[in-house]
Motif scaffolding. Structure first.
Motif, mmCIF file in Angstrom:
data_model
loop_
_atom_site.group_PDB
_atom_site.id
_atom_site.type_symbol
_atom_site.label_atom_id
_atom_site.label_comp_id
_atom_site.label_asym_id
_atom_site.label_seq_id
_atom_site.Cartn_x
_atom_site.Cartn_y
_atom_site.Cartn_z
ATOM 1 N N TYR A 24 41.642 -87.524 15.569
ATOM 2 C CA TYR A 24 40.846 -86.305 15.712
ATOM 3 C C TYR A 24 41.298 -85.284 14.686
ATOM 4 C CZ TYR A 24 38.758 -82.232 18.036
ATOM 5 O OH TYR A 24 38.036 -81.116 18.321
ATOM 6 N N ASP A 25 40.348 -84.535 14.136
ATOM 7 C CA ASP A 25 40.656 -83.483 13.175
ATOM 8 C C ASP A 25 40.213 -82.159 13.786
ATOM 9 O OD1 ASP A 25 41.378 -82.092 10.959
ATOM 10 O OD2 ASP A 25 39.648 -82.680 9.748
ATOM 11 N N PRO A 26 41.160 -81.325 14.270
ATOM 12 C CA PRO A 26 40.781 -80.116 15.003
ATOM 13 C C PRO A 26 40.073 -79.095 14.124
ATOM 14 C CG PRO A 26 43.135 -80.139 14.573
ATOM 15 C CD PRO A 26 42.618 -81.482 14.144
ATOM 16 N N ALA A 27 39.069 -78.461 14.701
ATOM 17 C CA ALA A 27 38.303 -77.453 13.973
ATOM 18 C C ALA A 27 38.845 -76.048 14.216
ATOM 19 C CB ALA A 27 36.829 -77.517 14.386
ATOM 20 N N GLY A 28 39.296 -75.773 15.442
ATOM 21 C CA GLY A 28 39.779 -74.441 15.789
ATOM 22 C C GLY A 28 41.282 -74.413 15.978
ATOM 23 N N LYS A 29 41.744 -73.437 16.723
ATOM 24 C CA LYS A 29 43.177 -73.301 16.966
ATOM 25 C C LYS A 29 43.678 -74.452 17.838
ATOM 26 C CE LYS A 29 43.003 -70.477 21.182
ATOM 27 N NZ LYS A 29 43.386 -69.189 21.811
#
Length: 384
Positions: A24-29
């Motif tokens: 997974y590549d986080p978009a937010g904090k």
């Protein structure tokens, strides 16, 4: 005692639970929470302060990512509530573009291996239903038969003595059988735990419960997860696994937090791991040394086990990562972590000023000031 479980496992029926891939590549904090140890109230305190849930425990974190680093279970009574909350939040978060990840901790692995030394009595009560009394008596009958079939008669206890029976009923209370069923490798919670990663990589951040010790060297993240999961494939295999109890493995390693920061071998191991796995930081729980979020080895590693559970008496604190900004949120107050190359002293003193009664942090600061002191940073009896 754990081996006895194999003799009565036929009493139990199991169901499976699956978790999805941790890629997974986080978009937010990113909000990182340390060991929970069955303390539901403290865990929800963190979630609310992080802005991830509302008062009804519905996801409000939008595209944020929650990472809980393992050891949800043992020591406290409400692990089942914590796990069920995490499982429920995951689909809510994903609908908003966020996500929820839980790592496999050593205590989850212990339960899969039928090691119940640290189970709080409330954990068993959480599994009691109207048939629990009958299951308990069935289990005790099989338990006694097992003794009769495997031990010489002159070593038998007085099976008819009321105090012996009462002792067994206290040792295996109602809910025990259901709990052991649920935490078997194919049980609802055992299968869920096994499906969680032992090591998680998000962008250039590496998350692990214990640490990246000597046993983890020369393995990729995928290989480490496959290895750990294969050792938990059956309860029999888990009981005999050296890896799951390896002090240098990903579930148990404490060197990142306990070795002095002038330890060149530890520094080289950390640097090698980060370079080889293309990461900038190792973030882990497992070792509650200071009652605070602790950066070490020039910020290469960050410890997030603040002793959150009431068993340890630590603060309601967590780590927040937003781009390149790392912030400790300590009892609701935001304190930026020191930058690479910057002394950690000012940061730690600022946290202590917010929490002047934090005995763990005082001991940790004493160790930093006097590295040769015999004063332990944490009670060794609680490091398990």
């Amino acid at each position: 005692m754990r081996l006895l479980w194999l003799a009565v496992i036929s009493l139990l029926s199991v169901c499976s639970a699956m978790a999805d891939s941790a890629t997974y590549d986080p978009a937010g904090k990113i909000v990182v929470v340390g060991d929970v140890h069955g303390d539901y109230d403290r865990f929800t305190c963190v979630l609310e302060q992080a802005g991830l849930v509302n008062s009804r425990l519905r996801w409000t974190g939008e595209n944020a990512t929650l990472v809980q680093v393992g050891d949800i279970v043992d020591r406290g009574p409400d692990s089942r509530k914590v796990i069920d909350l995490l499982r429920g939040l995951k689909p809510m978060a994903r609908r908003k573009g966020g996500n929820v990840f839980t790592l496999l901790g050593n205590h989850e692995a212990m339960l899969v291996a039928a090691d119940t030394r640290y189970v709080h009595p409330g954990e068993y009560r959480a599994f009691v239903d109207r048939r629990s009394q009958r299951r308990q008596q069935q289990y005790l009958s099989v338990y006694i038969d097992h003794i009769k079939n495997t031990q010489p008669e002159d070593s038998w206890p007085d099976f008819n003595a009321s105090d012996y029976r009462q002792g067994l009923e206290q040792q295996f209370p109602p809910g025990y059988v259901e709990y052991m069923q649920a935490w078997s490798p194919k049980g609802e919670y055992g299968a869920w735990a096994i499906a969680n990663p032992a090591v998680l990589k998000l962008g250039r951040l590496l998350f692990v419960h214990g640490g990246m010790g000597p046993t983890t060297q020369n393995f990729t993240v995928t290989e480490l997860n496959q290895w750990v999961h294969s050792e938990l494939a059956t309860r029999e295999k888990a009981m005999l696994s050296d890896l799951l109890n390896d002090p240098d493995g990903p579930l148990w390693y404490r060197g990142h937090m306990l070795n002095v920061q002038t330890d060149t071998a530890e520094q080289e191991r950390i640097n090698d791991t980060l370079q080889r796995l293309q990461a900038d930081h190792i973030i882990m729980g497992h070792t509650p040394v200071a009652g605070a979020i602790i950066p070490r080895f020039n910020n290469a590693v960050i410890g997030v086990d603040v002793g959150l559970a009431s068993y340890y008496g630590g603060p309601c604190a967590f780590l927040e990562i937003d781009g390149d900004q790392f912030t400790a949120v300590h009892n609701g107050v935001r304190v930026p972590l020191p930058s690479a190359g910057e002394s950690e002293d000012n940061y730690l003193q600022q946290v202590l000023s917010l929490d002047p009664d934090n005995a763990m942090l005082k001991r940790y600061l004493q160790r930093l000031a006097q590295p040769d002191t015999d004063t332990p940073a944490v009670d060794p009896d609680k490091l398990n």
